[in-house]
Design a protein around this motif. Structure first.
Motif, PDB file in Angstrom:
ATOM      1  N   ASN A  41       0.831  -1.202   0.000  1.00  0.00           N
ATOM      2  CA  ASN A  41       0.000   0.000   0.000  1.00  0.00           C
ATOM      3  C   ASN A  41       0.871   1.259   0.000  1.00  0.00           C
ATOM      4  O   ASN A  41       0.618   2.195  -0.760  1.00  0.00           O
ATOM      5  CB  ASN A  41      -0.933  -0.007   1.213  1.00  0.00           C
ATOM      6  N   GLU A  42       1.899   1.272   0.842  1.00  0.00           N
ATOM      7  CA  GLU A  42       2.799   2.424   0.885  1.00  0.00           C
ATOM      8  C   GLU A  42       3.481   2.629  -0.463  1.00  0.00           C
ATOM      9  O   GLU A  42       3.601   3.758  -0.951  1.00  0.00           O
ATOM     10  CB  GLU A  42       3.839   2.241   1.987  1.00  0.00           C
ATOM     11  N   SER A  43       3.906   1.523  -1.063  1.00  0.00           N
ATOM     12  CA  SER A  43       4.562   1.596  -2.368  1.00  0.00           C
ATOM     13  C   SER A  43       3.604   2.148  -3.431  1.00  0.00           C
ATOM     14  O   SER A  43       3.979   3.005  -4.233  1.00  0.00           O
ATOM     15  CB  SER A  43       5.046   0.206  -2.767  1.00  0.00           C
ATOM     16  N   LEU A  44       2.373   1.659  -3.415  1.00  0.00           N
ATOM     17  CA  LEU A  44       1.387   2.136  -4.388  1.00  0.00           C
ATOM     18  C   LEU A  44       1.060   3.613  -4.170  1.00  0.00           C
ATOM     19  O   LEU A  44       0.874   4.364  -5.136  1.00  0.00           O
ATOM     20  CB  LEU A  44       0.112   1.291  -4.302  1.00  0.00           C
ATOM     21  N   GLN A  45       0.992   4.033  -2.911  1.00  0.00           N
ATOM     22  CA  GLN A  45       0.727   5.446  -2.635  1.00  0.00           C
ATOM     23  C   GLN A  45       1.855   6.322  -3.169  1.00  0.00           C
ATOM     24  O   GLN A  45       1.608   7.393  -3.735  1.00  0.00           O
ATOM     25  CB  GLN A  45       0.534   5.666  -1.137  1.00  0.00           C
ATOM     26  N   LEU A  46       3.110   5.856  -3.005  1.00  0.00           N
ATOM     27  CA  LEU A  46       4.240   6.608  -3.548  1.00  0.00           C
ATOM     28  C   LEU A  46       4.174   6.674  -5.071  1.00  0.00           C
ATOM     29  O   LEU A  46       4.425   7.723  -5.671  1.00  0.00           O
ATOM     30  CB  LEU A  46       5.566   5.972  -3.112  1.00  0.00           C
ATOM     31  N   GLU A  47       3.820   5.563  -5.693  1.00  0.00           N
ATOM     32  CA  GLU A  47       3.686   5.539  -7.154  1.00  0.00           C
ATOM     33  C   GLU A  47       2.616   6.519  -7.618  1.00  0.00           C
ATOM     34  O   GLU A  47       2.800   7.213  -8.624  1.00  0.00           O
ATOM     35  CB  GLU A  47       3.348   4.134  -7.635  1.00  0.00           C
ATOM     36  N   VAL A  48       1.506   6.575  -6.897  1.00  0.00           N
ATOM     37  CA  VAL A  48       0.424   7.495  -7.262  1.00  0.00           C
ATOM     38  C   VAL A  48       0.903   8.937  -7.135  1.00  0.00           C
ATOM     39  O   VAL A  48       0.657   9.767  -8.026  1.00  0.00           O
ATOM     40  CB  VAL A  48      -0.827   7.248  -6.380  1.00  0.00           C
ATOM     41  N   MET A  49       1.606   9.231  -6.046  1.00  0.00           N
ATOM     42  CA  MET A  49       2.107  10.599  -5.857  1.00  0.00           C
ATOM     43  C   MET A  49       3.097  10.972  -6.961  1.00  0.00           C
ATOM     44  O   MET A  49       3.058  12.088  -7.499  1.00  0.00           O
ATOM     45  CB  MET A  49       2.745  10.749  -4.470  1.00  0.00           C
ATOM     46  N   GLU A  50       3.981  10.030  -7.323  1.00  0.00           N
ATOM     47  CA  GLU A  50       4.933  10.292  -8.402  1.00  0.00           C
ATOM     48  C   GLU A  50       4.204  10.484  -9.730  1.00  0.00           C
ATOM     49  O   GLU A  50       4.559  11.373 -10.522  1.00  0.00           O
ATOM     50  CB  GLU A  50       5.933   9.143  -8.508  1.00  0.00           C
ATOM     51  N   SER A  51       3.201   9.672  -9.976  1.00  0.00           N
ATOM     52  CA  SER A  51       2.419   9.787 -11.205  1.00  0.00           C
ATOM     53  C   SER A  51       1.696  11.132 -11.267  1.00  0.00           C
ATOM     54  O   SER A  51       1.658  11.775 -12.330  1.00  0.00           O
ATOM     55  CB  SER A  51       1.421   8.638 -11.282  1.00  0.00           C
ATOM     56  N   GLU A  52       1.135  11.547 -10.152  1.00  0.00           N
ATOM     57  CA  GLU A  52       0.452  12.845 -10.116  1.00  0.00           C
ATOM     58  C   GLU A  52       1.431  13.979 -10.380  1.00  0.00           C
ATOM     59  O   GLU A  52       1.103  14.936 -11.095  1.00  0.00           O
ATOM     60  CB  GLU A  52      -0.237  13.039  -8.761  1.00  0.00           C
ATOM     61  N   GLU A  53       2.638  13.866  -9.825  1.00  0.00           N
ATOM     62  CA  GLU A  53       3.652  14.897 -10.048  1.00  0.00           C
ATOM     63  C   GLU A  53       4.052  14.948 -11.523  1.00  0.00           C
ATOM     64  O   GLU A  53       4.160  16.025 -12.108  1.00  0.00           O
ATOM     65  CB  GLU A  53       4.879  14.619  -9.173  1.00  0.00           C
ATOM     66  N   LYS A  54       4.244  13.787 -12.140  1.00  0.00           N
ATOM     67  CA  LYS A  54       4.586  13.739 -13.566  1.00  0.00           C
ATOM     68  C   LYS A  54       3.449  14.314 -14.406  1.00  0.00           C
ATOM     69  O   LYS A  54       3.683  15.014 -15.393  1.00  0.00           O
ATOM     70  CB  LYS A  54       4.884  12.310 -13.997  1.00  0.00           C
ATOM     71  N   GLN A  55       2.214  14.010 -13.999  1.00  0.00           N
ATOM     72  CA  GLN A  55       1.056  14.525 -14.732  1.00  0.00           C
ATOM     73  C   GLN A  55       1.013  16.055 -14.632  1.00  0.00           C
ATOM     74  O   GLN A  55       0.732  16.743 -15.620  1.00  0.00           O
ATOM     75  CB  GLN A  55      -0.226  13.913 -14.178  1.00  0.00           C
ATOM     76  N   LYS A  56       1.309  16.594 -13.471  1.00  0.00           N
ATOM     77  CA  LYS A  56       1.325  18.050 -13.300  1.00  0.00           C
ATOM     78  C   LYS A  56       2.414  18.676 -14.169  1.00  0.00           C
ATOM     79  O   LYS A  56       2.199  19.715 -14.796  1.00  0.00           O
ATOM     80  CB  LYS A  56       1.558  18.418 -11.838  1.00  0.00           C
ATOM     81  N   GLN A  57       3.584  18.025 -14.186  1.00  0.00           N
ATOM     82  CA  GLN A  57       4.686  18.540 -15.006  1.00  0.00           C
ATOM     83  C   GLN A  57       4.315  18.505 -16.486  1.00  0.00           C
ATOM     84  O   GLN A  57       4.583  19.460 -17.224  1.00  0.00           O
ATOM     85  CB  GLN A  57       5.959  17.728 -14.757  1.00  0.00           C
ATOM     86  N   ALA A  58       3.698  17.421 -16.921  1.00  0.00           N
ATOM     87  CA  ALA A  58       3.285  17.306 -18.325  1.00  0.00           C
ATOM     88  C   ALA A  58       2.232  18.363 -18.652  1.00  0.00           C
ATOM     89  O   ALA A  58       2.279  18.992 -19.723  1.00  0.00           O
ATOM     90  CB  ALA A  58       2.743  15.905 -18.606  1.00  0.00           C
ATOM     91  N   SER A  59       1.322  18.568 -17.743  1.00  0.00           N
ATOM     92  CA  SER A  59       0.278  19.562 -17.962  1.00  0.00           C
ATOM     93  C   SER A  59       0.882  20.961 -18.066  1.00  0.00           C
ATOM     94  O   SER A  59       0.511  21.755 -18.939  1.00  0.00           O
ATOM     95  CB  SER A  59      -0.736  19.503 -16.815  1.00  0.00           C
ATOM     96  N   THR A  60       1.825  21.259 -17.197  1.00  0.00           N
ATOM     97  CA  THR A  60       2.495  22.561 -17.234  1.00  0.00           C
ATOM     98  C   THR A  60       3.250  22.732 -18.546  1.00  0.00           C
ATOM     99  O   THR A  60       3.191  23.806 -19.173  1.00  0.00           O
ATOM    100  CB  THR A  60       3.462  22.698 -16.034  1.00  0.00           C
ATOM    101  N   SER A  61       3.942  21.689 -18.970  1.00  0.00           N
ATOM    102  CA  SER A  61       4.674  21.753 -20.243  1.00  0.00           C
ATOM    103  C   SER A  61       3.722  21.986 -21.408  1.00  0.00           C
ATOM    104  O   SER A  61       4.005  22.803 -22.298  1.00  0.00           O
ATOM    105  CB  SER A  61       5.453  20.462 -20.478  1.00  0.00           C
TER     106      SER A  61
END
Length: 76
Positions: A41-61
């Motif tokens: 669960n902790e690992s999946l939560q970290l993956e989700v947070m990383e994915s959200e961060e990448k999505q924000k970066q892509a959106s900004t780009s």
């Protein structure tokens, strides 16, 4: 009566001890499963947070690229 009661008691106590050992083993197994699931669960939560961060970066780009395209179109 006492002759029958004592062996029955011994048998019941033996059954209870066996059941107790089985339950202890099940508890240990369930605790391990719980620990494994908590780690997953902790690992999946970290993956989700990383994915959200990448999505924000892509959106900004994409927003920056869109703004550049719009400014080039306006200049033309």
């Amino acid at each position: 009566m006492l002759e029958n009661t004592l062996p029955q008691l011994e048998q019941l106590i033996e059954q209870i001890l066996e059941k107790n050992n089985v339950l202890k083993a099940q508890v240990k197994e369930l605790e391990q499963q719980k620990s494994d699931l908590m780690e997953e669960n902790e690992s999946l939560q970290l993956e989700v947070m990383e994915s959200e961060e990448k999505q924000k970066q892509a959106s900004t780009s994409l927003e920056n690229l869109l703004a550049k395209l719009q400014s080039v179109q306006e200049a033309s």
